[in-house]
Write a protein that holds these residues in place. Structure first.
Motif, PDB file in Angstrom:
ATOM      1  N   ALA A 214       0.830  -1.208   0.000  1.00  0.00           N
ATOM      2  CA  ALA A 214       0.000   0.000   0.000  1.00  0.00           C
ATOM      3  C   ALA A 214       0.860   1.252   0.000  1.00  0.00           C
ATOM      4  O   ALA A 214       0.546   2.247  -0.671  1.00  0.00           O
ATOM      5  CB  ALA A 214      -0.927  -0.012   1.219  1.00  0.00           C
ATOM      6  N   PHE A 215       1.966   1.211   0.737  1.00  0.00           N
ATOM      7  CA  PHE A 215       2.854   2.381   0.786  1.00  0.00           C
ATOM      8  C   PHE A 215       3.531   2.604  -0.561  1.00  0.00           C
ATOM      9  O   PHE A 215       3.637   3.745  -1.034  1.00  0.00           O
ATOM     10  CB  PHE A 215       3.909   2.184   1.874  1.00  0.00           C
ATOM     11  CG  PHE A 215       4.933   3.283   1.926  1.00  0.00           C
ATOM     12  CD1 PHE A 215       4.612   4.528   2.439  1.00  0.00           C
ATOM     13  CD2 PHE A 215       6.223   3.073   1.455  1.00  0.00           C
ATOM     14  CE1 PHE A 215       5.543   5.548   2.484  1.00  0.00           C
ATOM     15  CE2 PHE A 215       7.168   4.076   1.500  1.00  0.00           C
ATOM     16  CZ  PHE A 215       6.826   5.325   2.009  1.00  0.00           C
ATOM     17  N   GLN A 216       3.995   1.543  -1.201  1.00  0.00           N
ATOM     18  CA  GLN A 216       4.659   1.700  -2.490  1.00  0.00           C
ATOM     19  C   GLN A 216       3.717   2.276  -3.534  1.00  0.00           C
ATOM     20  O   GLN A 216       4.130   3.094  -4.376  1.00  0.00           O
ATOM     21  CB  GLN A 216       5.208   0.341  -2.951  1.00  0.00           C
ATOM     22  CG  GLN A 216       6.391  -0.141  -2.122  1.00  0.00           C
ATOM     23  CD  GLN A 216       6.805  -1.555  -2.460  1.00  0.00           C
ATOM     24  OE1 GLN A 216       6.003  -2.357  -2.951  1.00  0.00           O
ATOM     25  NE2 GLN A 216       8.069  -1.888  -2.192  1.00  0.00           N
ATOM     26  N   THR A 217       2.447   1.895  -3.460  1.00  0.00           N
ATOM     27  CA  THR A 217       1.466   2.458  -4.389  1.00  0.00           C
ATOM     28  C   THR A 217       1.245   3.940  -4.124  1.00  0.00           C
ATOM     29  O   THR A 217       1.196   4.763  -5.052  1.00  0.00           O
ATOM     30  CB  THR A 217       0.131   1.703  -4.279  1.00  0.00           C
ATOM     31  OG1 THR A 217       0.346   0.327  -4.584  1.00  0.00           O
ATOM     32  CG2 THR A 217      -0.900   2.273  -5.235  1.00  0.00           C
ATOM     33  N   ALA A 218       1.120   4.296  -2.840  1.00  0.00           N
ATOM     34  CA  ALA A 218       0.844   5.690  -2.483  1.00  0.00           C
ATOM     35  C   ALA A 218       2.050   6.585  -2.694  1.00  0.00           C
ATOM     36  O   ALA A 218       1.907   7.787  -2.934  1.00  0.00           O
ATOM     37  CB  ALA A 218       0.385   5.771  -1.023  1.00  0.00           C
ATOM     38  N   ALA A 219       3.253   6.025  -2.623  1.00  0.00           N
ATOM     39  CA  ALA A 219       4.485   6.824  -2.680  1.00  0.00           C
ATOM     40  C   ALA A 219       5.059   6.949  -4.085  1.00  0.00           C
ATOM     41  O   ALA A 219       6.217   7.351  -4.242  1.00  0.00           O
ATOM     42  CB  ALA A 219       5.527   6.221  -1.743  1.00  0.00           C
ATOM     43  N   ARG A 220       4.270   6.622  -5.100  1.00  0.00           N
ATOM     44  CA  ARG A 220       4.769   6.756  -6.469  1.00  0.00           C
ATOM     45  C   ARG A 220       5.102   8.212  -6.793  1.00  0.00           C
ATOM     46  O   ARG A 220       5.995   8.493  -7.583  1.00  0.00           O
ATOM     47  CB  ARG A 220       3.742   6.210  -7.454  1.00  0.00           C
ATOM     48  CG  ARG A 220       3.668   4.680  -7.443  1.00  0.00           C
ATOM     49  CD  ARG A 220       2.551   4.158  -8.307  1.00  0.00           C
ATOM     50  NE  ARG A 220       2.487   2.689  -8.260  1.00  0.00           N
ATOM     51  CZ  ARG A 220       1.489   1.973  -8.772  1.00  0.00           C
ATOM     52  NH1 ARG A 220       0.469   2.597  -9.365  1.00  0.00           N
ATOM     53  NH2 ARG A 220       1.509   0.659  -8.684  1.00  0.00           N
ATOM     54  N   SER A 221       4.344   9.117  -6.186  1.00  0.00           N
ATOM     55  CA  SER A 221       4.674  10.537  -6.333  1.00  0.00           C
ATOM     56  C   SER A 221       5.551  10.937  -5.149  1.00  0.00           C
ATOM     57  O   SER A 221       5.081  10.980  -4.004  1.00  0.00           O
ATOM     58  CB  SER A 221       3.401  11.393  -6.344  1.00  0.00           C
ATOM     59  OG  SER A 221       3.725  12.759  -6.310  1.00  0.00           O
ATOM     60  N   PRO A 222       6.841  11.218  -5.389  1.00  0.00           N
ATOM     61  CA  PRO A 222       7.749  11.507  -4.260  1.00  0.00           C
ATOM     62  C   PRO A 222       7.369  12.760  -3.490  1.00  0.00           C
ATOM     63  O   PRO A 222       7.811  12.942  -2.353  1.00  0.00           O
ATOM     64  CB  PRO A 222       9.111  11.663  -4.947  1.00  0.00           C
ATOM     65  CG  PRO A 222       8.789  12.017  -6.362  1.00  0.00           C
ATOM     66  CD  PRO A 222       7.510  11.314  -6.694  1.00  0.00           C
ATOM     67  N   ARG A 223       6.562  13.616  -4.093  1.00  0.00           N
ATOM     68  CA  ARG A 223       6.172  14.860  -3.410  1.00  0.00           C
ATOM     69  C   ARG A 223       4.931  14.690  -2.545  1.00  0.00           C
ATOM     70  O   ARG A 223       4.500  15.642  -1.905  1.00  0.00           O
ATOM     71  CB  ARG A 223       5.929  15.958  -4.445  1.00  0.00           C
ATOM     72  CG  ARG A 223       7.177  16.349  -5.229  1.00  0.00           C
ATOM     73  CD  ARG A 223       6.882  17.501  -6.158  1.00  0.00           C
ATOM     74  NE  ARG A 223       8.078  17.914  -6.901  1.00  0.00           N
ATOM     75  CZ  ARG A 223       8.111  18.905  -7.780  1.00  0.00           C
ATOM     76  NH1 ARG A 223       7.005  19.581  -8.045  1.00  0.00           N
ATOM     77  NH2 ARG A 223       9.232  19.192  -8.405  1.00  0.00           N
ATOM     78  N   ARG A 224       4.360  13.525  -2.562  1.00  0.00           N
ATOM     79  CA  ARG A 224       3.147  13.290  -1.764  1.00  0.00           C
ATOM     80  C   ARG A 224       3.541  12.949  -0.330  1.00  0.00           C
ATOM     81  O   ARG A 224       4.154  11.909  -0.087  1.00  0.00           O
ATOM     82  CB  ARG A 224       2.340  12.142  -2.360  1.00  0.00           C
ATOM     83  CG  ARG A 224       1.055  11.811  -1.591  1.00  0.00           C
ATOM     84  CD  ARG A 224       0.356  10.619  -2.236  1.00  0.00           C
ATOM     85  NE  ARG A 224      -0.834  10.238  -1.502  1.00  0.00           N
ATOM     86  CZ  ARG A 224      -1.602   9.186  -1.810  1.00  0.00           C
ATOM     87  NH1 ARG A 224      -1.271   8.427  -2.852  1.00  0.00           N
ATOM     88  NH2 ARG A 224      -2.673   8.906  -1.092  1.00  0.00           N
ATOM     89  N   PRO A 225       3.199  13.795   0.643  1.00  0.00           N
ATOM     90  CA  PRO A 225       3.516  13.475   2.048  1.00  0.00           C
ATOM     91  C   PRO A 225       2.525  12.442   2.580  1.00  0.00           C
ATOM     92  O   PRO A 225       1.367  12.743   2.841  1.00  0.00           O
ATOM     93  CB  PRO A 225       3.382  14.818   2.768  1.00  0.00           C
ATOM     94  CG  PRO A 225       2.511  15.652   1.905  1.00  0.00           C
ATOM     95  CD  PRO A 225       2.582  15.130   0.511  1.00  0.00           C
ATOM     96  N   VAL A 226       2.967  11.214   2.717  1.00  0.00           N
ATOM     97  CA  VAL A 226       2.074  10.135   3.122  1.00  0.00           C
ATOM     98  C   VAL A 226       2.822   9.159   4.009  1.00  0.00           C
ATOM     99  O   VAL A 226       4.038   8.974   3.873  1.00  0.00           O
ATOM    100  CB  VAL A 226       1.502   9.413   1.873  1.00  0.00           C
ATOM    101  CG1 VAL A 226       2.618   8.758   1.069  1.00  0.00           C
ATOM    102  CG2 VAL A 226       0.447   8.390   2.247  1.00  0.00           C
TER     103      VAL A 226
END
Length: 549
Positions: A214-226
């Motif tokens: 789930a993290f790898q999917t959400a972190a595809r955009s490096p600028r997304r603070p997640v």
């Protein structure tokens, strides 16, 4: 908190133990010491040996880590014991039965079915609730059960402890008709428990893989603070790490762990840097974890903190002791307000205090803050209500919550044009790390100090009955012992060094109800028990179980 028996209680308990010991020695020889201590606890819970089992069927929790891990093991056991008269029972950490494999109809006739709780406080000594209480394996022969209704059975129970978290997950129990020693009970149950614990470890590893995906999917955009939080794992993108300081990490985790019902939740949080963000927490499918997006608020946006005097006056500020009523009242009217405190009635007398009240509220001038109106007598309440009808200046009243707002002080509530209810600190755990760090920064020291993530997490998990005032005292105590550097959990006062075990919303509500009843009774436990409709011994037992000191 443990009940300390008085002389009369001790003598009565000795007589009861002597009678029960004589009864059991007649049938089974001298009782084991652990049997005696458990029987004493059962008696203090208000139970009677000849009483009928108070078995009430509750709701069985849905599929979770324990049921996933134990399901195949229980099915294998059912197949192995299919032609035997034994019953195999799985219970959760609260001693509630979640699964039972049995061919003996006698258990069903007794009401032993999924959903029933077998805690020591419900049915006395037994091989489900007692292992959950002591976290040790236990064999209970027929008449060693506290309730006579279970004397026909012999049982062995063993706790299930998670291999990674070391938390109690549940209890496995095997039972059969009394009369035989059933020497294989202990090794059989221990093997089953070992298999379940192995599967729990595998389940946790699988959960961490799902969190990582789930993290790898959400972190595809490096600028997304997640971030992803769950199962002892926290993952964060570089942009999230740039925003967060150690105290913020604990606050974010508190938000994620506070999710209810499996749906999304949004929290507004002021970071240690002073920046305000929104945390959007969403569950990760198939696992106990959350995906947390950090959404910076637009510049110029302000959160609402409740109505002020401009929107209606007088203003009523309602909050528990230590929750910041005075600070909120002065924030609402600004500096220069005149304060009149109802606690001064005892020192000044009602006549002098009433004269000051009338003089202030019938004249023009700066704002007036009337503190602690819950302490006002009926006569002074009537006087204040009359003055408020024609008040010429901004007025703020502060009061504690409670039934008195619908009773003795209801006229004051009706006259207030605005009301602000302060949320207790225990219900906004995500704010605690930032508050503690800011309080620490306000204290004097020889160098910079910082609460570590572990320290912030421990503080966020405390119940804080004294709210902000209690938190400030703890922070000041820490500041006196460490003038610089990182503050770790061992630096905290002894009673605040360990995070309480996670609790269910029901147990938290039960805790708050008992605490409020004790406060209302002026710490008189007998009176509080009467108001709650329970015996004093039951109240002491619930206080101990819920860590009420």
């Amino acid at each position: 908190m443990r009940h300390r028996a008085g002389p009369a209680d001790v003598s009565g308990e000795k007589r009861w133990l002597a009678l029960s010991r004589t009864s059991r020695e007649t049938h089974a020889g001298p009782a084991r010491p652990e049997i005696e201590s458990s029987w004493a606890r059962s008696r203090l819970n208000g139970l009677r040996q000849d009483g009928s089992p108070g078995l009430r069927q509750g709701t069985v929790a849905g599929v979770g880590g324990l049921t996933r891990a134990a399901g195949p093991v229980m099915e294998r056991v059912r197949a192995e014991l299919d032609d035997t008269p034994f019953a195999f029972v799985l219970a959760d950490r609260s001693a509630r039965i979640v699964d039972i494999r049995c061919s003996d109809r006698a258990l069903g006739d007794l009401g032993i079915v999924p959903g029933v709780r077998f805690g020591e406080d419900e049915v006395g000594r037994n091989a489900i609730g007692t292992p959950a209480e002591t976290r040790q394996g236990l064999f209970v022969r027929g008449d060693e059960h506290f309730l006579a209704a279970f004397h026909d059975f012999a049982c062995y129970g063993h706790p299930i402890v998670h291999p990674l978290t070391r938390r109690l997950e549940g209890v496995v129990n095997i039972g059969g008709r009394a009369g035989d020693e059933h020497r294989l009970f202990s090794p059989l149950v221990r093997r089953v428990v070992r298999d379940i614990e192995d599967r729990l470890q595998l389940d946790a590893s699988g959960a961490q893989r799902k969190l990582l995906a789930a993290f790898q999917t959400a972190a595809r955009s490096p600028r997304r603070p997640v971030l992803v939080v769950g199962h002892g794992l926290v993952l964060a993108t570089p942009s999230a790490l740039d925003l967060l300081e150690p105290a913020d990490h604990a606050a974010v985790q508190a938000c994620a762990e506070g999710m209810r019902g499996g749906g999304e939740a949004t929290h507004r949080l002021t970071l240690a840097s002073g920046r305000t963000v929104r945390l959007r927490c969403a569950p990760v499918d198939g696992v106990e974890g959350a995906l947390v997006d950090i959404l910076p608020e637009q510049e110029g946006r302000r959160g609402t903190r409740g109505p002020g005097p401009a929107e209606g006056r007088p203003l009523l500020v309602v909050g528990e002791p230590g929750s910041g009523r005075t600070t909120e009242a002065r924030r609402a009217v600004g500096p220069g307000a005149v304060v009149l405190d109802a606690t001064d009635v005892v020192r000044q007398g009602e006549r002098a205090w009433a004269a000051s009240l009338v003089e202030l509220l019938e004249a023009e001038g700066p704002a007036v803050v009337v503190e602690n109106v819950q302490l006002l007598s009926e006569r002074l309440t009537s006087l204040l209500a009359r003055c408020l009808r024609g008040v010429r200046r901004e007025t703020v009243l502060t009061v504690t919550p409670g039934d008195h707002l619908d009773g003795a002080h209801a006229p004051l509530v009706a006259l207030c044009g605005a009301r602000h209810d302060l949320v207790p600190l225990r219900r906004r755990r995500h704010d605690i790390p930032g508050l503690a760090q800011r309080m620490l920064a306000e204290t004097s020291g020889t160098g910079p100090r910082r609460l570590t993530v572990d320290s912030s997490r421990v503080l966020a998990a405390q119940p804080w009955p004294g709210n902000l005032a209690e938190l400030r005292r703890v922070v000041q105590a820490v500041a006196r012992t460490r003038s610089a550097g990182d503050i770790i959990p061992s630096d905290l006062p002894a009673s605040y060094r360990e995070a309480p075990a996670p609790t269910s919303p029901f147990r938290q509500a039960e805790r708050e109800i008992i605490v409020e009843a004790i406060k209302a009774a002026g710490s008189n436990k007998r009176q509080a028990a009467r108001a709650l409709g329970m015996s004093r011994s039951t109240l002491y037992n619930r206080m101990h179980a819920l860590h009420i000191h």
